[in-house]
Write an enzyme that holds these catalytic residues in place. Structure first.
Site, short mmCIF file in Angstrom:
data_model
loop_
_atom_site.label_atom_id
_atom_site.label_comp_id
_atom_site.label_asym_id
_atom_site.label_seq_id
_atom_site.Cartn_x
_atom_site.Cartn_y
_atom_site.Cartn_z
N TYR A 74 0.83 -1.20 0.00
CA TYR A 74 0.00 0.00 0.00
C TYR A 74 0.87 1.25 0.00
O TYR A 74 0.58 2.23 -0.68
CB TYR A 74 -0.95 0.02 1.20
CG TYR A 74 -1.97 1.13 1.08
CD1 TYR A 74 -3.18 0.91 0.43
CD2 TYR A 74 -1.71 2.41 1.56
CE1 TYR A 74 -4.10 1.94 0.27
CE2 TYR A 74 -2.62 3.45 1.41
CZ TYR A 74 -3.81 3.21 0.76
OH TYR A 74 -4.73 4.22 0.59
N PHE A 126 -7.16 21.36 -24.69
CA PHE A 126 -7.50 19.94 -24.77
C PHE A 126 -8.74 19.75 -23.90
O PHE A 126 -8.90 20.40 -22.88
CB PHE A 126 -6.36 19.02 -24.35
CG PHE A 126 -6.78 17.58 -24.53
CD1 PHE A 126 -6.89 17.04 -25.79
CD2 PHE A 126 -7.16 16.80 -23.44
CE1 PHE A 126 -7.36 15.76 -25.98
CE2 PHE A 126 -7.63 15.51 -23.63
CZ PHE A 126 -7.74 14.98 -24.90
N THR A 127 -9.60 18.82 -24.32
CA THR A 127 -10.92 18.66 -23.69
C THR A 127 -10.86 18.56 -22.16
O THR A 127 -11.44 19.40 -21.46
CB THR A 127 -11.62 17.42 -24.25
OG1 THR A 127 -10.75 16.29 -24.12
CG2 THR A 127 -11.96 17.60 -25.73
N ASP A 217 1.90 20.09 -20.42
CA ASP A 217 1.17 18.85 -20.70
C ASP A 217 2.08 18.03 -21.60
O ASP A 217 2.17 18.25 -22.80
CB ASP A 217 -0.17 19.14 -21.39
CG ASP A 217 -0.94 17.86 -21.68
OD1 ASP A 217 -0.31 16.77 -21.69
OD2 ASP A 217 -2.15 17.94 -21.92
N LYS A 260 0.00 7.52 -23.52
CA LYS A 260 0.40 7.81 -24.90
C LYS A 260 1.89 7.50 -25.07
O LYS A 260 2.27 6.34 -25.14
CB LYS A 260 0.09 9.27 -25.23
CG LYS A 260 -1.40 9.54 -25.50
CD LYS A 260 -2.18 9.76 -24.25
CE LYS A 260 -3.56 10.33 -24.51
NZ LYS A 260 -4.35 10.38 -23.27
N ARG A 384 -13.11 15.15 -33.96
CA ARG A 384 -12.45 16.22 -33.22
C ARG A 384 -12.90 17.52 -33.88
O ARG A 384 -12.21 18.11 -34.69
CB ARG A 384 -10.93 16.09 -33.27
CG ARG A 384 -10.37 14.95 -32.46
CD ARG A 384 -10.12 15.25 -30.99
NE ARG A 384 -11.19 14.90 -30.08
CZ ARG A 384 -11.01 14.49 -28.83
NH1 ARG A 384 -9.80 14.31 -28.35
NH2 ARG A 384 -12.02 14.26 -28.04
N PHE A 450 -18.76 14.57 -26.25
CA PHE A 450 -18.38 13.70 -27.37
C PHE A 450 -18.30 12.23 -26.98
O PHE A 450 -18.48 11.35 -27.81
CB PHE A 450 -17.05 14.16 -27.99
CG PHE A 450 -15.91 14.21 -27.00
CD1 PHE A 450 -15.74 15.32 -26.19
CD2 PHE A 450 -15.04 13.15 -26.87
CE1 PHE A 450 -14.71 15.38 -25.27
CE2 PHE A 450 -14.00 13.19 -25.96
CZ PHE A 450 -13.84 14.31 -25.15
#
Ligand code: F0G
Length: 459
Positions: A74, A126-127, A217, A260, A384, A450
């Site tokens: 943990y 970005f969303t 980001d 990614k 998009r 979306f």
């Protein structure tokens, strides 16, 4: 005689996943059932899945071996310390907060840095990033160069910040209202377009003068570094590893969706160089994600991430990764399909406005096109455009200039023959484009619509 020298993947296959083929009748039924939203299709009904490059990469044998060394304690898992060491070594950030994925990090960071009424400039939205900024009471302001909004403009660094736009914001609101500039490397919504090192250096000098942070980001930082290596003067002989470290050095902290670039199926983190921000984040992460040494991840996930980060910075890996995307783009161009140029890092972005010029943006050209491609071949892509852009705080639709269908390429998953099949499917739909009718939205969720919106075909 000069022979052509091709690139090839720096790996070979040890295991394969069988794909299911479907008939057109089955696909017509499936997409109707999914409300013409590719997010609502069952993966089983998909042949080649280009919905996203997020969490869809193939892990290496080393990553899988690392999974077996997961320390599922943990607190204080060994894998956490390995990940922390990787983040320090490869990116140079001092403090690490693991999170279950990128938006977990965005949530925590936005809560710490943003006060109601603040303005957050960024190189295109970005969303999830923008939504967390807004939920924290901030307002996003786009400061990307104009070229980024033009699908045909061949600017080599469409991810660059327009420093004049930024300066106008600072003059209008005052630096005190701007907690940070939000910088994405390889800007997703612009079509996977890079920011240049030169622009980053100028931005750093400007923000330092005004006492404003840069938050990075870094979801696709290695792909951005590849483009810098290929396109920016003075970087041809530098390794991706060196370039990535330099990029990070101009920023004060980061959020990362490791799903990614970092080649894992789940995971992310927040990183910062500021002790006070770290302390606050360490406090908040236990509320939203889990203890600060696992942040919603299993030990094995952190191990796979630590190994994936190192693999993602290999020059041959990035060459093959972006090379495959470029190959698909060239195939599509040879069929006359309108795509965003230059070809980006993580996928091909088809210009749905140019593809279906007879549809107005309110008839959802990109949503329509994604559904048509699926019906043609079982290739799943993503909208998009106006659906992704959502509504502003007053409930008005955003009308983005870019109305795109993203053919996103997972890393190390598909072959060149798959790329041919994809391009040919796009070409087949392009042939009959004039007959294609638009859609109307019949269900609209409140947040990030979306993902779950439903549509019906217009008659
Ligand atoms: N930032 C960027 C630039 C992204 O592309 C994503 C995710 C996130 C943040 C959020 O990370 O999904 O791990 O919570 N993009 C995915 C995509 C969903 O398909 O482009 P997440």
């Amino acid at each position: 005689m000069e022979f052509k020298r091709s690139w090839a993947e720096p790996y070979k296959m040890k295991m394969v996943e069988l794909l299911k083929m479907s008939t057109k009748t089955q696909r017509v039924k499936a997409i109707r059932k999914a409300g013409y939203n590719t997010f609502l299709l069952r993966s089983e009904d998909v042949y080649i899945d280009l919905l996203t490059d997020s969490g869809t990469s193939a892990m290496s044998d080393r990553q899988w071996a690392g999974m077996m060394t997961g320390d599922e304690a943990y607190a204080g898992s060994r894998n956490y310390y390995h990940l922390e060491a990787a983040v320090r070594e490869f990116y140079g950030y001092k403090y690490l907060i693991p999170t279950h994925q990128g938006r977990g990090a965005e949530n925590i960071l936005s809560k710490i840095l943003i006060k109601p009424g603040d303005v957050i400039p960024g190189n295109m939205y970005f969303t999830t990033t923008r939504l967390h900024q807004e939920l924290a009471g901030g307002m996003f302001a786009d400061v990307i160069i104009d070229e980024a909004h033009d699908p045909l403009n061949e600017h080599p660094f469409k991810g660059n910040v327009d420093l004049n736009k930024l300066d106008n914001l600072v003059k209008k609101h005052g630096a005190g209202k701007i907690p940070y500039v939000s910088i994405a490397t390889n800007v997703n919504m612009a079509g996977g377009q890079p920011i240049s090192m030169q622009n980053l250096r100028e931005l750093r000098a400007y923000t330092q003068k005004h006492g404003i942070r840069i938050i990075h980001d870094m979801t696709r930082v290695a792909e951005n570094a590849y483009f810098i290596q290929q396109r920016e003067e003075g970087f041809q002989k530098k390794s991706i590893r060196e370039i990535v470290k330099e990029i990070c050095s101009y920023t004060d902290g980061a959020t990362m969706s490791a799903k990614k670039d970092a080649l894992v199926n789940i995971g992310g983190f927040m990183a910062t160089n500021e002790w006070e921000v770290f302390e606050e984040a360490r406090n908040l992460v236990v509320v939203f994600e889990g203890l600060h040494t696992y942040g919603g991840l299993a030990g094995r996930d952190m191990e796979a991430m630590a190994i994936g980060i190192a693999e993602s910075l290999d020059d041959n890996h990035q060459h093959a990764r972006v090379g495959q995307v470029e190959y698909l783009g060239q195939q599509m161009e040879s069929f006359g399909i309108p795509i965003v140029k230059p070809i980006g890092g993580h996928g091909i972005f088809v210009d749905a406005k140019a593809f279906l010029p007879h549809l107005s943006q309110d008839e959802f050209p990109a949503q329509t096109l994604a559904a048509e491609i699926y019906i043609d071949s079982g290739v799943r892509t993503m909208e998009r455009g106006i659906v992704s852009a959502g509504r502003d705080a007053q409930g008005r639709n955003y009308y983005p200039k870019l109305e795109l269908v993203r053919f996103t390429i997972p890393r190390r998953v598909y072959t060149q023959a798959h790329m041919d099949v994809i391009a040919e499917s796009a070409a087949a739909v392009f042939e009959k484009r004039k007959k294609i009718k638009g859609l109307k939205m019949v269900y609209e969720p409140r947040y990030l619509r979306f993902f779950q919106a439903r549509f019906e075909k217009l008659r």
